[in-house]
Motif scaffolding. Structure first.
Motif, PDB file in Angstrom:
ATOM      1  N   GLY A 535       0.765  -1.321   0.079  1.00 44.10           N
ATOM      2  CA  GLY A 535      -0.029  -0.036   0.115  1.00 44.10           C
ATOM      3  C   GLY A 535       0.839   1.245  -0.184  1.00 44.10           C
ATOM      4  O   GLY A 535       0.977   2.109  -0.970  1.00 44.10           O
ATOM      5  N   GLN A 536       1.623   1.505   1.032  1.00 43.36           N
ATOM      6  CA  GLN A 536       2.350   2.616   1.173  1.00 43.36           C
ATOM      7  C   GLN A 536       3.503   2.869   0.175  1.00 43.36           C
ATOM      8  O   GLN A 536       3.625   3.881  -0.375  1.00 43.36           O
ATOM      9  N   GLY A 537       4.111   1.748  -0.123  1.00 48.45           N
ATOM     10  CA  GLY A 537       5.169   1.750  -1.111  1.00 48.45           C
ATOM     11  C   GLY A 537       4.674   2.030  -2.224  1.00 48.45           C
ATOM     12  O   GLY A 537       5.433   3.006  -3.214  1.00 48.45           O
ATOM     13  N   MET A 538       3.410   1.413  -3.040  1.00 42.65           N
ATOM     14  CA  MET A 538       3.109   1.725  -4.011  1.00 42.65           C
ATOM     15  C   MET A 538       2.527   3.059  -4.384  1.00 42.65           C
ATOM     16  O   MET A 538       2.847   3.766  -5.125  1.00 42.65           O
ATOM     17  N   PHE A 539       1.763   3.776  -3.085  1.00 40.55           N
ATOM     18  CA  PHE A 539       1.260   5.093  -3.057  1.00 40.55           C
ATOM     19  C   PHE A 539       2.598   5.979  -3.363  1.00 40.55           C
ATOM     20  O   PHE A 539       2.491   6.912  -4.019  1.00 40.55           O
ATOM     21  N   LYS A 540       3.678   5.942  -2.636  1.00 41.63           N
ATOM     22  CA  LYS A 540       4.953   6.638  -2.544  1.00 41.63           C
ATOM     23  C   LYS A 540       5.424   6.497  -4.197  1.00 41.63           C
ATOM     24  O   LYS A 540       6.205   7.780  -4.788  1.00 41.63           O
ATOM     25  N   SER A 541       5.583   5.601  -4.572  1.00 35.95           N
ATOM     26  CA  SER A 541       6.070   5.109  -6.031  1.00 35.95           C
ATOM     27  C   SER A 541       5.251   5.894  -7.124  1.00 35.95           C
ATOM     28  O   SER A 541       5.610   6.609  -7.954  1.00 35.95           O
ATOM     29  N   PHE A 542       4.093   5.840  -7.154  1.00 33.02           N
ATOM     30  CA  PHE A 542       2.900   6.598  -7.781  1.00 33.02           C
ATOM     31  C   PHE A 542       3.122   8.026  -7.731  1.00 33.02           C
ATOM     32  O   PHE A 542       3.217   8.762  -8.824  1.00 33.02           O
ATOM     33  N   ILE A 543       3.322   8.536  -6.590  1.00 35.36           N
ATOM     34  CA  ILE A 543       3.583  10.037  -6.446  1.00 35.36           C
ATOM     35  C   ILE A 543       4.653  10.694  -6.914  1.00 35.36           C
ATOM     36  O   ILE A 543       4.923  11.436  -7.575  1.00 35.36           O
ATOM     37  N   MET A 544       5.971   9.776  -6.748  1.00 35.99           N
ATOM     38  CA  MET A 544       7.177  10.271  -7.477  1.00 35.99           C
ATOM     39  C   MET A 544       6.932  10.196  -9.094  1.00 35.99           C
ATOM     40  O   MET A 544       7.222  11.356  -9.679  1.00 35.99           O
ATOM     41  N   LYS A 545       6.423   9.079  -9.739  1.00 42.07           N
ATOM     42  CA  LYS A 545       6.068   9.091 -11.100  1.00 42.07           C
ATOM     43  C   LYS A 545       5.251  10.321 -11.402  1.00 42.07           C
ATOM     44  O   LYS A 545       5.424  10.989 -12.585  1.00 42.07           O
ATOM     45  N   ALA A 546       4.118  10.419 -10.843  1.00 43.52           N
ATOM     46  CA  ALA A 546       3.066  11.140 -10.952  1.00 43.52           C
ATOM     47  C   ALA A 546       3.910  12.988 -11.163  1.00 43.52           C
ATOM     48  O   ALA A 546       3.628  13.705 -11.795  1.00 43.52           O
TER      49      ALA A 546
END
Length: 575
Positions: A535-546
């Motif tokens: 959850g949190q790892g994917m969320f942070k990764s998506f935030i960085m890509k976005a």
């Protein structure tokens, strides 16, 4: 006015229904009638969900007693719970409790049994936590979690009965002797009955449920919640007796009966003593059921319901007058201040002991004489009679502390008999305790049972009762002030007060490991690697890509200049 009308309507409705059910029970018993009604709700492949209703004399008598005790308890509750802002909610919960019990009584189908069974568990939890404090919440959680074991067992039995294509267990009684599937179902039903009726090792929730209001205790411990397990095993009795399950049930029920009688002699909480008395009587019913004496167990179930409900009502009146004090060492001299309550309390206590011509005598004496005629182990036989002696012992001890002992409460007191509503309820049940034992014995056993025993065995019940009464009156008068005796008394009170450490072993001991494993999984997986990779790892990764894409999509001059420089560098490298 609204509250009075609801109580009045509930009382008279339940009383009239009780009377009608008793008359119907007489009719069905005399003419040996049984009505079986089926309504098919849905059909799934080879399995059908069917609403079934079984009506025979046992159903009508049990419903009659449940409704009679319920109407008396509701009438009693109106005065007992006077001043409570949520009394309407309390009455609605009690009515839901009664409906769940009746649904359980009339059901020969495991699906509808589960509805009533779960209804009893849920409503009992709501009633135990009615006084919203920490002790009530702990008692409620202990009650519902331990009863949940029985609910899971019934769910497993429902799943296993898909092998037969129907959940109406009465269709498959011929398969009980030689079918492995039905034996597994019997094990599950036995587990469910044992948890609901608080047999060893599931006994610890019954005294804890005393956190509920006293009218609820009068209803729960007489004819509803704890007797549901006994009634379920009455319906499945052929399965229990025809296999090894009967011997297993006999062992645990006799141990429960003996253990509860022993612990009650070292308990000082007034309501817990009566709760342990209920536990002892449930063990007696279960042990008789394990021998195949269905009518006798049912007879004792009905007589016990009357005097146990009266006991709890008298205890409620005493606690009400003593401003919430439940320790019997503070009580005493009640016959001077509360004569009618004291008379009712002593008569119901005598019925519990099996004094001749009261309700308990007709069932308990017959049970012990039947036991003397059966082939049982000598240890079981001795434990039965010791349990009878212990019952008289703690009853006489309780009467001594409440009646004969000097009052140890406030010097200035305003003790008096309760309001007319509470006294009327007690007197109604008192008539039942005095008369219904003989009436029910004439109805259920129309021909008298002639049991021929030697004089020694005939006198054994009386002699054990007299020995128990003598111990209860004399031994507990002594206050040992010497060091060794005080230490022994403290150690024994601690040991028996913890129900032979049953709270620590079977409740806290079993739950603690599961809680620790659950906490470890929650900490290291749910909030550890699972969060880091999930959850949190994917969320942070998506935030960085976005953020990167958003930066690229912003049409500013800096990006164009950077791209031109990169393009020139690329051209120079290619040239």
């Amino acid at each position: 006015m609204y509250k009075i009308s609801i109580c009045f309507i509930s009382f008279w409705s339940l009383f009239m229904l009780s009377l009608i059910n008793f008359i119907l029970g007489l009719f069905f018993l005399i003419f040996e009638k049984v009505i079986f009604i089926e309504w098919e709700i849905i059909s799934l492949n080879s399995g059908m969900i069917v609403m079934s209703i079984l009506l025979d004399w046992m159903v009508f008598f049990f419903m009659s007693f449940v409704m009679f005790i319920s109407c008396v308890v509701l009438n009693y509750s109106y005065d007992y719970m006077e001043g409570d802002k949520n009394i309407i909610r309390f009455i609605m919960l009690v009515l839901m409790f009664i409906v769940s019990m009746i649904l359980l009584i009339i059901s020969p189908n495991l699906i509808s049994i589960l509805l009533g069974w779960d209804g009893l568990g849920l409503v009992s939890y709501c009633l135990v936590i009615y006084y919203q404090n920490l002790k009530s919440y702990n008692a409620g959680m202990l009650t519902i979690l331990m009863n949940r074991v029985g609910d899971v067992a019934i769910l497993l039995a429902i799943g296993w009965m898909l092998n037969y294509g129907s959940w109406n267990y009465i269709y498959y009684m011929d398969l009980l002797m030689n079918d492995m599937y039905m034996l597994f179902i019997g094990v599950m039903i036995l587990l469910a009955g044992v948890t609901k009726s608080a047999q060893v090792p599931f006994s610890s929730w019954l005294p804890a449920a005393m956190a509920a209001p006293t009218p609820v205790s009068a209803l729960v411990h007489s004819s509803t919640l704890v007797t549901a397990g006994v009634y379920l095993l009455i319906r499945f009795n052929y399965l229990i007796v025809s296999s090894f399950l009967g011997k297993f049930l006999l062992i645990i029920s006799v141990l429960t009966m003996f253990m509860a009688g022993l612990i009650a002699n070292f308990e000082y909480d007034l309501k817990k003593i009566i709760a342990l008395s209920t536990l002892s009587q449930l063990g007696l019913m279960m042990s008789i059921l394990s021998m195949g004496l269905i009518k006798l167990a049912f007879f004792h179930l009905l007589t016990h319901a009357l005097f146990k409900a009266l006991l709890f009502m008298c205890v409620g009146g005493i606690i009400h007058n003593f401003k919430g004090i439940q320790d019997i060492r503070y009580l005493g001299s009640l016959e001077k201040f509360m004569p009618i309550t004291c008379i009712s309390f002593n008569i119901s206590n005598l019925a519990l002991c099996g004094v001749p011509f009261l309700a308990g005598f007709y069932s308990k004496d017959l049970i012990l004489e039947y036991l003397s005629m059966m082939e049982v182990n000598m240890l079981v036989y001795m434990l039965f009679y010791l349990s009878i002696g212990l019952t008289v012992c703690y009853t006489m001890r309780l009467s001594y502390y409440l009646v004969s002992n000097f009052i140890n409460f406030y010097t200035l007191n305003s003790l008096m008999d309760e309001s007319w509503g509470m006294l009327k309820s007690e007197v109604m049940l008192l008539m039942g305790v005095i008369m219904m034992g003989s009436i029910l014995s004439w109805i259920i056993f129309p021909s008298p049972s002639m049991i021929c025993l030697p004089l020694f065995m005939k006198m054994l019940v009386i002699s054990m009762s007299l020995c128990g009464g003598f111990l209860g009156l004399e031994l507990f008068k002594l206050e040992f002030n010497w060091g060794l005796f005080m230490l022994m008394k403290y150690k024994m009170s601690y040991y028996f007060g913890s129900m032979l450490f049953m709270y620590s072993i079977f409740t806290f001991g079993m739950n603690m490991k599961m809680f620790m494993v659950g906490y470890s999984v929650f900490k290291n997986f749910d909030q550890g690697w699972n969060e880091y990779l999930g959850g949190q790892g994917m969320f942070k990764s998506f935030i960085m890509k976005a953020k990167m894409f958003q930066f690229l999509q912003n049409n500013n001059m800096k990006i164009y200049l950077i791209l031109i420089i990169l393009w020139i560098i690329l051209l120079l490298m290619l040239i």
